[in-house]
Structures are given as structure tokens and as C-alpha cells.
Design a protein around this motif. Sequence first.
Motif, PDB file in Angstrom:
ATOM      1  N   GLY A 164     -41.278  91.983  42.489  1.00  0.00           N
ATOM      2  CA  GLY A 164     -40.513  93.257  42.692  1.00  0.00           C
ATOM      3  C   GLY A 164     -39.164  93.285  42.089  1.00  0.00           C
ATOM      4  O   GLY A 164     -38.724  92.433  41.474  1.00  0.00           O
ATOM      5  N   PHE A 165     -38.560  94.325  42.505  1.00  0.00           N
ATOM      6  CA  PHE A 165     -37.190  94.412  41.869  1.00  0.00           C
ATOM      7  C   PHE A 165     -36.162  94.819  43.180  1.00  0.00           C
ATOM      8  O   PHE A 165     -36.555  95.366  44.155  1.00  0.00           O
ATOM      9  CB  PHE A 165     -36.980  95.400  40.892  1.00  0.00           C
ATOM     10  N   SER A 166     -35.146  94.372  43.165  1.00  0.00           N
ATOM     11  CA  SER A 166     -33.918  94.539  44.103  1.00  0.00           C
ATOM     12  C   SER A 166     -32.531  94.905  43.311  1.00  0.00           C
ATOM     13  O   SER A 166     -32.298  94.329  42.169  1.00  0.00           O
ATOM     14  CB  SER A 166     -33.551  93.276  44.799  1.00  0.00           C
ATOM     15  N   LEU A 167     -31.837  95.757  44.048  1.00  0.00           N
ATOM     16  CA  LEU A 167     -30.593  96.280  43.396  1.00  0.00           C
ATOM     17  C   LEU A 167     -29.715  95.142  43.969  1.00  0.00           C
ATOM     18  O   LEU A 167     -29.650  94.454  45.081  1.00  0.00           O
ATOM     19  CB  LEU A 167     -30.088  97.804  44.163  1.00  0.00           C
ATOM     20  N   VAL A 168     -28.672  94.593  43.167  1.00  0.00           N
ATOM     21  CA  VAL A 168     -27.577  93.667  43.355  1.00  0.00           C
ATOM     22  C   VAL A 168     -26.367  94.361  43.210  1.00  0.00           C
ATOM     23  O   VAL A 168     -26.060  95.030  42.372  1.00  0.00           O
ATOM     24  CB  VAL A 168     -27.892  92.332  42.695  1.00  0.00           C
ATOM     25  N   TYR A 169     -25.587  94.191  44.101  1.00  0.00           N
ATOM     26  CA  TYR A 169     -23.999  94.588  44.091  1.00  0.00           C
ATOM     27  C   TYR A 169     -22.939  93.902  44.920  1.00  0.00           C
ATOM     28  O   TYR A 169     -23.368  93.032  45.610  1.00  0.00           O
ATOM     29  CB  TYR A 169     -24.166  96.264  44.682  1.00  0.00           C
ATOM     30  N   ASN A 170     -21.713  94.222  44.449  1.00  0.00           N
ATOM     31  CA  ASN A 170     -20.615  93.473  45.138  1.00  0.00           C
ATOM     32  C   ASN A 170     -20.329  94.169  46.257  1.00  0.00           C
ATOM     33  O   ASN A 170     -19.949  95.505  46.512  1.00  0.00           O
ATOM     34  CB  ASN A 170     -19.409  93.401  44.484  1.00  0.00           C
TER      35      ASN A 170
END
Length: 293
Positions: A164-170
Motif C-alpha cells: 500500500g501507500f503512506s504519506l511521509v512528512y517532517n
Amino acid sequence: MELRHLKYFLAVAEELNFTKASEKLFISQPPLSRQIAELEEELQAKLFIRNNKKVELTEAGKYFEKEIKTLFQNLELISAKTKKIAENVSGEFRIAYISSIYSAVISDLIKHLKKQFPYVNFKLFEISTAKQITALEQGKIEMGIIRSPVKSPKIKSDLWFKDGFSLVYNKKSVQIKSENDILQLKNETFVFFNKDYAPHYHEVLLELCAFYGFTPKIIHEANNINSIVQLVKNGLGISIVPSNIAKNNHDPEIGFVELKKVNLKTDVSIITSREDDSEITQSAVAFLLPQRP
């Protein structure tokens, strides 16, 4: 100097008796004596002291015996290794993988194969999906791990797992609590895979953003998933990465939000040549398939 000279010498050195040595070698004594004389003449060194009562090694003979025994031991090892390489198809097995695959699994695979095939040299290459397919078709690699699809009649593809997919952020730069907050990120800078490097994957990411109602503002591009995550960590944007990366990244500065609402996944597959039925390839595929991340 021929191999038979050395074998005859070792037989006499072991028996210290020409009659017994000739019987052991299944030849008569005169030819054996002649072979030893030829060897001594070539070496220009006397190897044995012979008289009516006994045969003894000279100091030169003792040294020669020690070295020739070592030589024959090495020959046995070389023969065994050659046989093992022949049994294992080749002395080199090349595996390619995409950067978004967790490396510990690849490491475990190499350990597994090395135990089974200790004489094979295993090589790893981080290569994009498109280049892996070409390399496999051209015989430059033996196995690849890619994100499907595969459109080649020369390649056999086994589904490893669906990702699947995941949002990645600081966490310091972006405040987001759940998947429902994604639309508020439409004006944020995005870091994506280069379109030419991974065209299919690039299109999938655009589809994901479209599902959540916006077109991403792509400012930075990279050809490596670890580079993308590092750019995010450095506050240069946000991105969407395979969930497999999120599961295995525990950096406290980075946050992940799994995108569960959209029914969009990518197939991670193991590819091999349709003509390859080697024991190593079968073992590698068999090892990976039960270990689905």
C-alpha cells in the motif's frame, strides 16, 4: 615435469621402498626408478639415498615431499570447488532489487543462499524496475525484485506481496493528524520519484493525489527511496512512499500516515528468466515467497 612424476615420488617417499611403491602404483620397478631419476635430473637435486639395505629421503627430498603434499591438497580443494561451481550452474549469481524493498530481507536471503552454495559469489545491485527487466532479458542478472507490471515473454514473475501507500512528512514542518487532513497539504511541496526513472510508479502517485482531490506541487525528484525520505526529513517537502518503508522506518523526526481510503496497491514481484531452472534460483524464490513483508 609431469603429474605422474610427482605421484611416483610421493609413493616412494611414503613407502621408502621401490618394490612396495611399484606394487602400490601397479607398475614394475624399473620404470618407477627411471621416472624418479628423470625427476631428480630435472630438479638437479638428489631426492633419495639408495643402498642395498634401505631408501631414505635427502634433506632436499624431505622439503620436496612436504611441498608436493601441500600442492596435492590444494589440487583436491580446487577440484572440489570446480565441481561445486559446476553443480551450482555458475560461480556468480546476480540479484537486483528496487530501493523501496527493506534491505534486511535481502540480507537474510544472501545468508540463506551462502549456506547452501558456499562457492558461489552473490552480487547485489539496486536498480530500477525498467532496467531490471532489460538486464534480465539480456542475461546480466539472474533474479530481480521489482514493482510490477512485467510485459516480457522472456520473464517469469512471482507475486511477492501487495504494497500500500503512506504519506511521509517532517513532524516539525507539517501538522497532520489523520488521512482526513491530506487535502490541506495541496499547497505543500512534494518530493516524488523521477518520472523517467520509474514512470509507472510516478503515475500511481499522481492517481493517489487525484483521489484526495489535488494535484501535487512536485519540486524535488529523486531516483532512490532513501533519498526521498532524507529530503523529507530535511524539511524539503512531503512525499508518498510504499507502506513497506513506513513499517521499517522508526526515525522520530518523520511521521507516516497510511492511505487506507484509496484501494490502490502495487505488486512487488520476484522476476527470473523463463529458461532458468537452476537450483540457486529455485532456492532463492522459495526462500522469499513465504516471507511476505
